[in-house]
Design a protein around this motif. Sequence first.
Motif, PDB file in Angstrom:
ATOM      1  N   SER A 260       0.818  -1.208   0.000  1.00 47.50           N
ATOM      2  CA  SER A 260       0.000   0.000   0.000  1.00 47.50           C
ATOM      3  C   SER A 260       0.852   1.258   0.000  1.00 47.50           C
ATOM      4  N   GLY A 261       1.368   1.601  -1.176  1.00 51.46           N
ATOM      5  CA  GLY A 261       2.047   2.879  -1.340  1.00 51.46           C
ATOM      6  C   GLY A 261       3.343   2.968  -0.561  1.00 51.46           C
ATOM      7  N   ILE A 262       3.857   4.186  -0.465  1.00 53.45           N
ATOM      8  CA  ILE A 262       5.156   4.407   0.185  1.00 53.45           C
ATOM      9  C   ILE A 262       5.041   5.265   1.436  1.00 53.45           C
ATOM     10  N   HIS A 263       3.836   5.736   1.758  1.00 58.31           N
ATOM     11  CA  HIS A 263       3.672   6.625   2.909  1.00 58.31           C
ATOM     12  C   HIS A 263       2.820   5.969   3.983  1.00 58.31           C
ATOM     13  N   ASN A 264       3.122   6.281   5.227  1.00 61.28           N
ATOM     14  CA  ASN A 264       2.358   5.733   6.346  1.00 61.28           C
ATOM     15  C   ASN A 264       0.890   6.099   6.270  1.00 61.28           C
ATOM     16  N   SER A 265       0.598   7.308   5.823  1.00 63.59           N
ATOM     17  CA  SER A 265      -0.799   7.767   5.818  1.00 63.59           C
ATOM     18  C   SER A 265      -1.663   6.885   4.923  1.00 63.59           C
ATOM     19  N   LEU A 266      -1.162   6.527   3.734  1.00 65.48           N
ATOM     20  CA  LEU A 266      -1.934   5.673   2.845  1.00 65.48           C
ATOM     21  C   LEU A 266      -2.013   4.254   3.392  1.00 65.48           C
ATOM     22  N   ARG A 267      -0.924   3.742   3.970  1.00 65.50           N
ATOM     23  CA  ARG A 267      -0.965   2.397   4.524  1.00 65.50           C
ATOM     24  C   ARG A 267      -1.983   2.304   5.654  1.00 65.50           C
ATOM     25  N   ARG A 268      -2.001   3.288   6.532  1.00 73.70           N
ATOM     26  CA  ARG A 268      -2.978   3.288   7.630  1.00 73.70           C
ATOM     27  C   ARG A 268      -4.395   3.363   7.084  1.00 73.70           C
ATOM     28  N   GLN A 269      -4.611   4.229   6.098  1.00 73.59           N
ATOM     29  CA  GLN A 269      -5.942   4.373   5.525  1.00 73.59           C
ATOM     30  C   GLN A 269      -6.414   3.055   4.916  1.00 73.59           C
ATOM     31  N   THR A 270      -5.535   2.377   4.180  1.00 71.92           N
ATOM     32  CA  THR A 270      -5.907   1.109   3.548  1.00 71.92           C
ATOM     33  C   THR A 270      -6.187   0.034   4.592  1.00 71.92           C
TER      34      THR A 270
ATOM     35  N   GLN B 160       5.721 -20.742  11.025  1.00 70.33           N
ATOM     36  CA  GLN B 160       5.116 -21.998  10.576  1.00 70.33           C
ATOM     37  C   GLN B 160       3.706 -22.174  11.106  1.00 70.33           C
ATOM     38  N   SER B 161       3.478 -21.798  12.357  1.00 66.85           N
ATOM     39  CA  SER B 161       2.150 -21.994  12.938  1.00 66.85           C
ATOM     40  C   SER B 161       1.119 -21.085  12.292  1.00 66.85           C
ATOM     41  N   PHE B 162       1.530 -19.854  11.943  1.00 66.10           N
ATOM     42  CA  PHE B 162       0.595 -18.939  11.271  1.00 66.10           C
ATOM     43  C   PHE B 162       0.179 -19.498   9.909  1.00 66.10           C
ATOM     44  N   LEU B 163       1.154 -19.988   9.176  1.00 66.45           N
ATOM     45  CA  LEU B 163       0.898 -20.383   7.799  1.00 66.45           C
ATOM     46  C   LEU B 163       0.355 -21.803   7.684  1.00 66.45           C
ATOM     47  N   ALA B 164       0.437 -22.582   8.751  1.00 64.37           N
ATOM     48  CA  ALA B 164      -0.069 -23.949   8.696  1.00 64.37           C
ATOM     49  C   ALA B 164      -1.573 -24.014   8.907  1.00 64.37           C
ATOM     50  N   SER B 165      -2.148 -23.034   9.606  1.00 66.65           N
ATOM     51  CA  SER B 165      -3.585 -23.059   9.890  1.00 66.65           C
ATOM     52  C   SER B 165      -4.381 -22.843   8.609  1.00 66.65           C
ATOM     53  N   LYS B 166      -5.383 -23.737   8.399  1.00 67.72           N
ATOM     54  CA  LYS B 166      -6.224 -23.627   7.217  1.00 67.72           C
ATOM     55  C   LYS B 166      -7.552 -22.954   7.514  1.00 67.72           C
ATOM     56  N   ASP B 167      -7.800 -22.639   8.778  1.00 74.64           N
ATOM     57  CA  ASP B 167      -9.100 -22.096   9.156  1.00 74.64           C
ATOM     58  C   ASP B 167      -9.169 -20.584   9.059  1.00 74.64           C
ATOM     59  N   GLN B 168      -8.025 -19.912   9.046  1.00 71.40           N
ATOM     60  CA  GLN B 168      -8.027 -18.463   9.026  1.00 71.40           C
ATOM     61  C   GLN B 168      -7.296 -17.933   7.798  1.00 71.40           C
ATOM     62  N   ARG B 169      -7.764 -16.749   7.350  1.00 71.23           N
ATOM     63  CA  ARG B 169      -7.091 -16.014   6.291  1.00 71.23           C
ATOM     64  C   ARG B 169      -6.167 -14.983   6.938  1.00 71.23           C
ATOM     65  N   LEU B 170      -5.006 -14.801   6.361  1.00 69.20           N
ATOM     66  CA  LEU B 170      -4.026 -13.857   6.898  1.00 69.20           C
ATOM     67  C   LEU B 170      -4.057 -12.563   6.097  1.00 69.20           C
ATOM     68  N   LEU B 171      -4.061 -11.425   6.783  1.00 65.02           N
ATOM     69  CA  LEU B 171      -4.070 -10.115   6.142  1.00 65.02           C
ATOM     70  C   LEU B 171      -2.837  -9.332   6.562  1.00 65.02           C
ATOM     71  N   LEU B 172      -2.078  -8.889   5.559  1.00 65.24           N
ATOM     72  CA  LEU B 172      -0.910  -8.046   5.791  1.00 65.24           C
ATOM     73  C   LEU B 172      -1.016  -6.822   4.894  1.00 65.24           C
ATOM     74  N   VAL B 173      -1.039  -5.634   5.466  1.00 63.91           N
ATOM     75  CA  VAL B 173      -1.017  -4.389   4.702  1.00 63.91           C
ATOM     76  C   VAL B 173       0.353  -3.761   4.935  1.00 63.91           C
ATOM     77  N   VAL B 174       1.164  -3.761   3.886  1.00 60.16           N
ATOM     78  CA  VAL B 174       2.596  -3.490   4.021  1.00 60.16           C
ATOM     79  C   VAL B 174       2.975  -2.306   3.155  1.00 60.16           C
ATOM     80  N   LYS B 175       3.747  -1.401   3.739  1.00 60.77           N
ATOM     81  CA  LYS B 175       4.259  -0.272   2.974  1.00 60.77           C
ATOM     82  C   LYS B 175       5.418  -0.740   2.094  1.00 60.77           C
ATOM     83  N   LYS B 176       5.566  -0.109   0.922  1.00 64.73           N
ATOM     84  CA  LYS B 176       6.689  -0.450   0.046  1.00 64.73           C
ATOM     85  C   LYS B 176       7.941   0.262   0.551  1.00 64.73           C
TER      86      LYS B 176
END
Length: 882
Positions: free
Chosen positions: A156-166, A199-215
């Motif tokens: 989500s963009g290069i600025h904190n403001s846009l990442r927070r908004q997203t 490994q434990s985060f990525l092994a679970s099949k019951d939940q979807r993982l959300l990451l909003v990351v600045k470039k």
Amino acid sequence: MSDARIEAAWKRFQERLDSARPHEVAQELRDLFVPENVVEELLRRHELETTRIASLKEPLGLGRPDALPWYTGPRAGDKNWPAFEARVRRSLGPDATTKLDEASTRVVAMLDHPATPTFRSRGLVVGHVQSGKTSNFTAVACKAADRGYRMFIVLSGIHNSLRRQTQTRLIRDVVNLNPPLWHQITSPERDFVPPPNAQSFLASKDQRLLLVVKKNAIVLRKLRDWLEQAQEQLGNCPTLIIDDEADQATLATRKINPLIRDVITRLPKVCYVGYTATPFANLLTDPRDHEDFYPRDFILSLQRGETYQGPETLFGRHPVDGEDPEEVPGGLDMIRTIPAVELDDLRPKKATAAAQFEPAITDSLRRATLWFWIATAVRQLRGQRNEHSSMLIHAHSDTRVHDSYRAPLQDLRREVTEGLADGQPALLGELRRLWADESERVDNTRFGVARPSFEEIVQELGEVVDSTKIVMDHYRSNDRLDYDSGPVNVIAVGGNTLSRGLTLEGLVVSFFVRSSNVYDTLLQMGRWFGYRPGYEDLPRVFMPDEIRRWFVHLATVEEEMRKEIDRYLTEHKSPLELAVRIRCHPKMRVTAPSKAGAAVRSAAAYGGQLVESHYFPCTPEQDVQDWHNTNAKAVRSLLDAAYTEGRADLGVKSGRALWRDVPLSSVMDFLNGYAFHPKSVEASRSLMRQYIERRSQSGALVSWNVGVVGNAVQDEAHTVSLPGNISVGPVTRTRTKGSAEDDVADIKTLTGSRDEALDLRIPAGEAQMNRSRLQELRVQQQPERGLVLLYPINAKSQVPVRTKDGVTAEVEGRAPLNAPGEVVWGAAIVFPRPSQVGTDLAVEYDYLAADLREVFPSASEDEDEDVSVLEQDLDNDAEDGR
């Protein structure tokens, strides 16, 4: 329903998939009164079948070569999309929800099937500036999550403001609607911080993982290393990477580009989808480099809503190939000129003067600010008291220049607050005149909104002005834009942080003197594009004339580019088979040179084109009069040659004239003598001559027809004499209101919709004609013969009056021509399409396109001359959660 009938329906379903999409077949069955539960069963069976196929072969999304159409749209049992759909329906209504559903389904259908053993694909979705790209990729994430995608990384963009908004929007629209289904690894307050035990985060099949990351290099390295710890688990974790503002930082940067590649290479099952409204750099990326971000698998263009105010709505544009000029938008009368004499008081002359620069409240800045307050008061009277209202001042990239605006704006706010409190007659008169002038120029009734009286507005103005915040929004400022603490009236002064992605809520007025000659940069600075519900008549944009003309060109480029993209689906092409062409401009760059390093000059020949004059200088200076006199002399010479060397056609109606079989030499002499204004970039004299010479070598365009388009004579005192004792009346062509104060009048369109038919026979019963049909008739009736149309224009053309629903009024958005002399001559050249397949069309006006000649792996990285500036900006932006 019996098993036999179900099997019969299943057979019909499979047969129809050869020529229709799954959801279209499902609707056909519903139309045949097949019960809904049976249709749902067939859709489930289809997806199970494609899942089985996907486990055996590498699938490709709809629109990609050898397409496997696996996604059938939402179905019973989905959780994420139905929840988001209900929210959208409440806020935007059913029509907008249906369009979002259809648009997001098109994108999801392009993705790889999540059951595929491995995949790594790249696609591009082209939206519009400030037009709901976030809603689209939110819907795409919801639907992909319902079908088996498990990890969602949003760059989500290069600025904190846009990442927070997203992040905040995705929490509201996705996570909070189904909390048990989601786990957030990032939050509005914290960018990516590696959680322990990947490994434990990525092994679970019951939940979807959300990451909003600045470039950002530091953040992306953490993400790459965290993924490296869980390689075994990633094989069962289909991932969707959504790159918001995909043309920024992702391409041609020394740090960010390789790190995003590194993240992708850690993922065995990943679809990368870039979202941007300015895809020029993406479309010109080197397609030979399989690891870079050329959208090799698919490109889609999102449709804009009917009420979206984009470049062509605000600025108008020129016709593109196949369009009827009269149907091309002329632009709303919302653009106001910042005179050139004011620019030195609004921005420093050079970068070294930024520290000492002190801006002035010039006449145009004062007018813009007063209009902002008036428009905000009108919005309150229309029931929008609880809505944000914003004004943008974008003068320079230097933060010291931003800060220098604080004191003058505060002084103006104080002056107006005190003047309203005291009832100062001069101020009230100024405000009354401004309201009367601006409210007349844009008709509120076309948008169905009320027009309050000035007395009502004054009652609101004191509170509006007094409550206005003045905010300097840049990375060094502690006082940033805040729309989360309740309704706000704000004047925001900024630069880069306001140029990308970040939405200025309730933007009413934009004051823009920032200079840029790069397509994508300039378009992204246009924060004034978007939806303005309930105040569609109130936005105003103040800018210098040259930048306004550039936006007209960009609106044309954008429309042409989207037509190119739409060809992928209609012609079943992939981005590796058909490169999107982008029209060039003599004074502007398409994108930064390093981002277009692999681009090649491409083609768009004059065949089938209409080239016309629609710019006319209108000052009384002698050189302008000489320019018109020279054009008149060229016209007279061509008419004399047509009369003596051609063949008169006496069958045309009164007010017009036509000569056939005029030799090429006379037309070439005309092109040498007649000057199209330099702003008509498509009317290059040298390129037109080269094109005609090339065609004439094969026996084409050696004979021309020459016509005059005027009016029937009504006033003997105002006639134009032609050879052969023919007289015509001049035509009326007014300028756009946006060019009313310019030295050069922009009339937008010279030709009428049927003028090209002057030398053609229209078949009986064909009352409606468009350019495509006229081109067909020309190939049939006048093969390889061009047409020159000449227009005697009343130099003092007044705005015509029309009557509609019993109300008589001037045509909206137009102003008198006011050119020197009595008659000015316009010219249009109709180039026929080649009648022979394979005709050499080597002479074209300039386009850029990706080079597809050698599409094979060959990595090379170019230095970006903008890299140091961009990456310094990245480093300056404070890091959350490092």
